[in-house]
Design an enzyme around this catalytic site. Structure first.
Site, PDB file in Angstrom:
ATOM      1  N   ASP A   1       0.817  -1.213   0.000  1.00  0.00           N
ATOM      2  CA  ASP A   1       0.000   0.000   0.000  1.00  0.00           C
ATOM      3  C   ASP A   1       0.852   1.265   0.000  1.00  0.00           C
ATOM      4  OD1 ASP A   1      -1.855  -2.003   0.347  1.00  0.00           O
ATOM      5  OD2 ASP A   1      -3.025  -0.901   1.826  1.00  0.00           O
TER       6      ASP A   1
ATOM      7  N   ARG B   1      -0.832   5.831  17.154  1.00  0.00           N
ATOM      8  CA  ARG B   1      -1.026   6.824  16.099  1.00  0.00           C
ATOM      9  C   ARG B   1      -0.579   8.234  16.477  1.00  0.00           C
ATOM     10  NH1 ARG B   1      -0.440   2.515  13.623  1.00  0.00           N
ATOM     11  NH2 ARG B   1      -2.207   1.593  12.532  1.00  0.00           N
TER      12      ARG B   1
ATOM     13  N   ASP C   1      -8.102   4.985  11.758  1.00  0.00           N
ATOM     14  CA  ASP C   1      -6.742   5.517  11.736  1.00  0.00           C
ATOM     15  C   ASP C   1      -6.621   6.823  10.977  1.00  0.00           C
ATOM     16  OD1 ASP C   1      -5.551   3.682  13.386  1.00  0.00           O
ATOM     17  OD2 ASP C   1      -4.852   2.376  11.776  1.00  0.00           O
TER      18      ASP C   1
ATOM     19  N   SER D   1      -5.983  -8.511   7.608  1.00  0.00           N
ATOM     20  CA  SER D   1      -4.960  -7.471   7.724  1.00  0.00           C
ATOM     21  C   SER D   1      -4.502  -7.375   9.172  1.00  0.00           C
ATOM     22  CB  SER D   1      -5.499  -6.117   7.256  1.00  0.00           C
ATOM     23  OG  SER D   1      -6.546  -5.673   8.100  1.00  0.00           O
TER      24      SER D   1
END
Length: 404
Positions: free
Chosen positions: A16, A98, A127, A181
């Site tokens: 990605d 994050r 996210d 994932s």
């Protein structure tokens, strides 16, 4: 688009973000600076550097930073002091990483004179919110590029086709449809999507990567002690560790005994429900031990107030408001409560569970003399309870008489 000259990309080196790197170079005709954070995810980060160089990123614009100690000391530990659990269960392993990534991206953007920052989060998840609230909280004027909300590469097949068309290496394991994932750091591993999307189906054993199956864990319990100082864990079995090394050591114990698995259907901030599987081995042990030392050292009023604040704190972290004034206000109150939270907790680790079997503290409020069923030598006059009960019963008696 022409005003974007340089952008800092949160870059893993995977499919990605590799596609995003090339897409940014083409779409915005800009220079891309890559930032890869080592948060203890257990992956070799050298390939991320090689991939960035292969795609034309200048060596001086490739940042790979070891943030493990900062992550645990300044993010995980403050959250653990709050006993934060989102929706009563989730230890926030993805959420808490994050803000640190966002903070470092903004710092790098300032260092290299970047106009914008970019991330690889999709437009369906939490996210994107967490990253961007962090960016804007630290630099209100930064430009944010979120490719998944802009491009037309809406499937894995399209991503691979784009990669192949632009000579971006794609590993063999990325060519098939991913069964799920994952996201990992020193605190946890999360898995979601594909084989996990049906909440009725049990999580396949191959999804788990951080813990052994509790059924296969040792048949003999293991006892450990965790020592706390002002609310933070500082030693295991009498041996002092740095925050990151302590969490890593607890992860080892948790892995061995199959501790910290969670199958959760949660409410995302963007509005949908999602089913995920979380493994937080060391964090689960740490959370359990911290609650135990608070049982001895926190006054009832402070302890109960903390239990009211914890869910609000957890929601702020989950939703991405780490840099908000309300989280900082809560943190100040929580940290004040931790001044006397010092001592040692003994735990029994066995087949998926961490049981508290002992706790002691020089700041303990527990009085055996007061609580004993034996002769308390005048430490507590049981006759006082009569007046206490009558005063508390007064309104109930008045209500009862009115109802009669």
């Amino acid at each position: 688009m022409s005003d974007i000259k340089r952008v800092v990309l949160a870059f893993s080196g995977g499919l990605d973000t590799s596609v995003i790197l090339k897409w940014l170079q083409q779409t915005y005709a800009c220079e891309v600076v890559t930032f890869t954070a080592d948060l203890g995810q257990g992956e070799e980060l050298g390939p991320a550097r090689a991939k960035a160089e292969l795609m034309g990123v200048k060596p001086e614009h490739i940042f790979i930073d070891d943030l493990k100690e900062e992550f645990v000391k300044d993010y995980v530990y403050p959250m653990m002091r709050a006993n934060a659990l989102y929706e009563g269960l989730y230890l926030l392993g993805t959420s808490i990483a994050r803000p640190l990534i966002a903070k470092r991206q903004i710092e790098i953007a300032k260092m290299v004179g970047a106009d914008a920052v970019s991330h690889g989060a999709t437009g369906k998840g939490n996210d994107q919110v967490r990253f961007e609230l962090g960016y804007y909280g630290l630099n209100p004027d930064i430009k944010v590029i979120a490719p998944w909300r802009e491009w037309d590469l809406t499937s894995r097949t399209r991503l691979i086709e784009f990669a192949e068309a632009h000579q971006i290496p794609v590993s063999k394991d990325k060519r098939g449809e991913a069964p799920f994932s994952t996201d990992a750091n020193l605190l946890h591993t999360s898995s979601e999507g594909k084989v996990l999307e049906d909440p009725w189906q049990e999580v396949p054993d191959y999804v788990f990567s951080r813990t052994v199956n509790p059924e296969d864990a040792p048949d003999t319990p293991e006892y450990i002690t965790v020592e706390f100082d002002a609310g933070d864990a500082v030693a295991i079995n009498g041996e002092a560790f740095s925050p990151a090394n302590l969490l890593a050591k607890l992860n080892d114990y948790g892995r061995t005994h199959g501790i910290g698995r969670l199958d959760l259907v949660e409410n995302r901030f963007v509005g949908m429900k999602s089913r995920g599987m979380y493994e937080t081995p060391g964090g689960t042990i740490l959370h359990t031990a911290h609650r135990a030392i608070e049982q001895l050292t926190l006054d009832r009023g402070a302890a109960h107030l903390k239990d009211e604040l914890g869910p609000r704190y957890a929601e702020l972290v989950y939703n991405g408001f780490w840099f908000s004034p309300e989280r900082e206000m809560l943190q100040a109150a929580i940290d004040h409560s931790q001044q006397q939270v010092s001592g040692t907790v003994r735990l029994k680790l066995y087949k998926g569970s961490a049981w508290v079997v002992g706790r002691k503290s020089p700041n303990s409020l527990y009085s055996e003399k007061v609580v004993t069923f034996e002769d308390d030598a005048g430490a507590y006059d049981q006759r006082d309870a009569e007046g206490f009960i009558k005063l508390n019963a007064l309104r109930l008696r008045l209500l009862g008489r009115r109802g009669a």
